[in-house]
Design an enzyme around this catalytic site. Structure first.
Site, mmCIF file in Angstrom:
data_model
loop_
_atom_site.group_PDB
_atom_site.id
_atom_site.type_symbol
_atom_site.label_atom_id
_atom_site.label_comp_id
_atom_site.label_asym_id
_atom_site.label_seq_id
_atom_site.Cartn_x
_atom_site.Cartn_y
_atom_site.Cartn_z
ATOM 1 N N ASP A 1 13.841 67.042 66.832
ATOM 2 C CA ASP A 1 13.806 65.585 66.939
ATOM 3 C C ASP A 1 14.588 64.880 65.842
ATOM 4 O OD1 ASP A 1 11.972 66.312 64.944
ATOM 5 O OD2 ASP A 1 10.687 64.588 65.317
ATOM 6 N N ASP B 1 14.474 65.025 62.448
ATOM 7 C CA ASP B 1 13.897 64.551 61.194
ATOM 8 C C ASP B 1 13.938 65.588 60.073
ATOM 9 O OD1 ASP B 1 11.885 66.250 62.070
ATOM 10 O OD2 ASP B 1 10.293 64.752 62.030
ATOM 11 N N ARG B 2 14.414 66.794 60.356
ATOM 12 C CA ARG B 2 14.494 67.819 59.324
ATOM 13 C C ARG B 2 15.952 68.199 59.096
ATOM 14 N NH1 ARG B 2 9.162 71.460 59.443
ATOM 15 N NH2 ARG B 2 7.784 70.021 60.520
ATOM 16 N N LYS C 1 3.334 61.552 69.728
ATOM 17 C CA LYS C 1 2.670 60.871 68.616
ATOM 18 C C LYS C 1 2.949 59.377 68.704
ATOM 19 C CE LYS C 1 6.225 61.322 65.005
ATOM 20 N NZ LYS C 1 6.442 61.693 63.590
ATOM 21 N N LYS D 1 10.827 61.146 57.919
ATOM 22 C CA LYS D 1 11.875 61.964 57.349
ATOM 23 C C LYS D 1 13.109 61.863 58.229
ATOM 24 C CE LYS D 1 9.288 65.999 59.097
ATOM 25 N NZ LYS D 1 7.934 65.448 59.186
ATOM 26 N N GLU E 1 9.410 66.950 51.776
ATOM 27 C CA GLU E 1 8.477 68.048 52.026
ATOM 28 C C GLU E 1 9.239 69.365 52.017
ATOM 29 O OE1 GLU E 1 5.029 66.080 54.762
ATOM 30 O OE2 GLU E 1 6.747 66.918 55.823
ATOM 31 N N GLU E 2 8.558 70.428 51.628
ATOM 32 C CA GLU E 2 9.203 71.736 51.587
ATOM 33 C C GLU E 2 9.619 72.228 52.956
ATOM 34 O OE1 GLU E 2 7.662 74.456 53.137
ATOM 35 O OE2 GLU E 2 6.054 73.106 53.752
ATOM 36 N N SER E 3 9.079 71.621 54.014
ATOM 37 C CA SER E 3 9.383 72.047 55.376
ATOM 38 C C SER E 3 10.654 71.399 55.894
ATOM 39 C CB SER E 3 8.209 71.724 56.296
ATOM 40 O OG SER E 3 7.860 70.352 56.208
ATOM 41 N N SER F 1 8.868 68.463 67.488
ATOM 42 C CA SER F 1 9.696 68.654 66.298
ATOM 43 C C SER F 1 10.505 69.950 66.354
ATOM 44 C CB SER F 1 8.831 68.600 65.042
ATOM 45 O OG SER F 1 9.623 68.593 63.877
ATOM 46 N N HIS F 2 10.212 70.870 65.457
ATOM 47 C CA HIS F 2 10.983 72.107 65.325
ATOM 48 C C HIS F 2 10.460 73.213 66.226
ATOM 49 C CE1 HIS F 2 7.532 72.098 62.735
ATOM 50 N NE2 HIS F 2 7.591 73.408 62.598
ATOM 51 N N ARG G 1 0.217 79.375 55.987
ATOM 52 C CA ARG G 1 1.406 79.236 55.155
ATOM 53 C C ARG G 1 1.030 79.582 53.712
ATOM 54 N NH1 ARG G 1 4.814 77.141 58.877
ATOM 55 N NH2 ARG G 1 4.333 75.175 59.941
ATOM 56 N N THR H 1 -1.224 66.613 62.211
ATOM 57 C CA THR H 1 -0.426 65.879 61.236
ATOM 58 C C THR H 1 0.741 65.143 61.876
ATOM 59 O OG1 THR H 1 0.862 67.876 60.785
ATOM 60 C CG2 THR H 1 -1.007 67.437 59.345
ATOM 61 N N ASP I 1 16.831 69.558 63.265
ATOM 62 C CA ASP I 1 15.851 70.185 64.155
ATOM 63 C C ASP I 1 15.737 69.455 65.485
ATOM 64 O OD1 ASP I 1 14.585 67.914 63.127
ATOM 65 O OD2 ASP I 1 12.602 68.803 63.356
ATOM 66 N N ARG J 1 0.064 68.095 69.769
ATOM 67 C CA ARG J 1 0.996 69.142 70.182
ATOM 68 C C ARG J 1 0.235 70.229 70.924
ATOM 69 N NH1 ARG J 1 5.022 69.957 64.960
ATOM 70 N NH2 ARG J 1 5.793 67.814 64.934
#
Length: 542
Positions: free
Chosen positions: A279, A281-282, A126, A376, A363-365, A113-114, A496, A18, A277, A22
């Site tokens: 990178d 984006d969160r 990516k 994001k 997103e919930e993440s 990412s995280h 999850r 997604t 996080d 990775r």
């Protein structure tokens, strides 16, 4: 320019997920591994001749070396220009903005990412398309096909580039611009938000703690929050990017940002806490004694976005990932705008944003963003919260309480079962799928199942379809459980489990675990998760 053609052998495990490819860092360091994937990407996009690209990453281990390799392959493919963040750094939202701002043909973003960083941790790469957003499923499929067919790749025989000095240079006929990674992004934020109101907020004694988690957002937060908006020095902590994120886990949630959570739940808490996080984006938002779930944050930002200049005329719509709670749906209904439910992955928001169908996504993440970029954006969410607090003259807890009073509360939690043996995780999902037709009408833990399905999505803009995106189980009384396998891990499978219970009236102050106990028990009973995986408790609960 001397271009060398290197014979290679295809790797059979380079299928993007997604958020790109990775793997463990050491996997990317295997000879030809990174080169194969980059060359395959150029094949999938029709080559690089005459094109412009953006390049940067979150500074994790192997970031600089990977950038040098990508530059040399880009030169060998005839790229005209590459824009690189100074020191090889670019947050993911900043990279998205640069692609759009410069009209680039795409960008390579190096990040997991995280996920933790380091030679024995994780790495990722990516490709983002010309709209600034993650590659579509069709493009990632082409990249994967090219990785399986590759037999050789071309690379320019040139020296490494100095990434530390801002300026312009040429290698092998390709122009390289090393740019300030923060400047253009900061200018964009100033266009979106009322910086004068936020300055006045800080000048009036408002206090904040922003934990950059030793990741890429540190330089952005120092520049914008402290230097431009006047937050006191020391507001930003852990602000120097580290190759291993200070040996921590750069995931902004109550588990991994524990120091921030402990402070915010103490008697000495500042008015607001926030974190981002690896990178950038969160995000995580916390008030004094008050944690704002990502699902609630999306709903609250959408409900209050009109307080910021960029959204003063209202929003066109909201989009949320399927596992995200339905709190945003209630806001959309009240505003009279559509709310789209998509699969997990920011790329699914791209067509909706490009078509002007939505303005705010989440997103919930812990990812939220808007039409200003196609990713994001952690710091954007923090700044929008600050703008709302300044405009409404309320605390974080006050905004939350007011929202629940108006819309009700979607109690929500996510339970992660990490590094599960893949065969066991697949077996559990298969077990769930075999029950879908029979579940409606069954009673589990006192809850009656009303509907069960395997979520599928048809993009309302381009008609693309995505099947098998997660098992949804709905119960009478506003409860829901969702099971899906995450695509962001690098070892085994991550299951999850998402739990949700809507409560319309009341004080909305009941403990989350108590409210969700029945739906949790029902979900575990239906899935036979413990029996199938051997896991009796989740690794992380958020």
């Amino acid at each position: 320019m001397t271009v060398t053609t290197i014979s290679t052998t295809a790797f059979d495990h380079q299928k993007p997920g997604t958020s790109g490819l990775r793997k463990k860092t050491r996997a990317f360091m295997v000879p030809h591994y990174l080169e194969n994937y980059v060359a395959a990407t150029f094949t999938a996009i029709g080559g690089g001749a005459g094109k412009c690209f953006v390049l940067g990453g979150d500074g994790r281990f192997f970031n600089r070396e990977a950038i040098q390799t990508i530059l040399k392959i880009a030169a060998a493919h005839g790229a005209a220009r590459v824009i690189v963040g100074q020191g090889g750094l670019l947050s993911t939202p900043a990279a998205s903005h640069l692609i759009r701002h410069h009209g680039a043909d795409g960008g390579f973003i190096l990040s997991a990412s995280h996920n933790p960083g380091g030679i024995d941790a994780d790495f990722g790469l990516k490709f983002n398309a010309a709209n600034g957003g993650p590659a579509s499923e069709a493009l990632t499929a082409k990249i994967h096909e090219a990785t399986l067919a590759i037999q050789s790749y071309d690379i320019a025989d040139v020296d490494d580039v100095n990434l530390d000095n801002i300026g312009q240079m040429q290698i092998a006929g390709m122009r390289i611009d090393v740019v300030d990674p923060v400047a253009d992004y900061s200018d964009l934020m100033a266009e979106l938000f009322d910086f004068d109101a936020i300055r006045a907020l800080f000048a009036g004694g408002f206090t904040m703690r922003f934990d950059a988690m030793h990741a890429v957002t540190g330089p952005y937060a120092h520049r914008i929050l402290e230097d431009i908006l006047g937050a006191p020095k020391g507001t930003v902590v852990n602000g120097i990017p580290s190759e291993d994120f200070g040996k921590g886990h750069p995931d902004p949630n109550p588990i991994w940002a524990k120091d921030l959570m402990d402070l915010m739940m103490s008697d000495t808490a500042p008015d607001m806490g926030a974190a981002s996080d690896g990178d950038g984006d969160r995000n995580m938002i916390v008030g004094k004694g008050t944690y704002i779930t990502p699902s609630d944050s999306l709903a609250m930002l959408a409900a209050n976005a009109h307080h910021a200049p960029a959204y003063k005329d209202g929003i066109a719509g909201i989009a949320r990932s399927m596992p995200t709670s339905a709190a945003a749906d209630r806001v959309a209904e009240a505003l009279g705008v559509p709310c789209f439910e998509t699969p997990t992955g920011w790329k699914f928001f791209g067509t909706l944003l490009d078509a002007g169908r939505v303005t705010i996504c989440g997103e919930e993440s812990a990812g939220t963003g808007s039409h200003h970029v196609r990713e994001k954006d952690g710091l954007w969410a923090v700044l929008l919260w600050l703008n709302i607090l300044a405009a409404r003259d309320m605390t974080v807890a006050g905004v939350q309480a007011d929202h629940w009073q108006r819309f009700g509360r979607n109690y929500y939690a996510r339970h992660d079962y990490e590094a599960v043996e893949t065969a066991r995780a697949d077996k559990m999902m298969a077990h769930l799928r075999t029950q879908l037709d029979d579940l409606p009408g069954q009673v589990h833990a006192g809850l009656t199942v009303t509907k069960a399905d395997d979520f599928a999505y048809t993009d309302p803009v381009d008609g693309a379809t995505s099947a098998a995106q997660g098992i949804r189980i709905f119960f009478e009384g506003g409860a829901r459980a969702v099971f899906r396998l995450s695509g962001t891990g690098t070892e085994g499978a991550t299951i999850r489990l998402y739990l949700e219970q809507f409560v319309g009236e009341g004080d909305h102050a009941a403990p989350v675990a108590d409210v969700l106990e029945a739906v949790r028990t029902a979900a575990l009973e239906i899935s036979a998760l413990a029996e199938t995986t051997g896991r009796s408790v989740p690794d992380v609960e958020t």
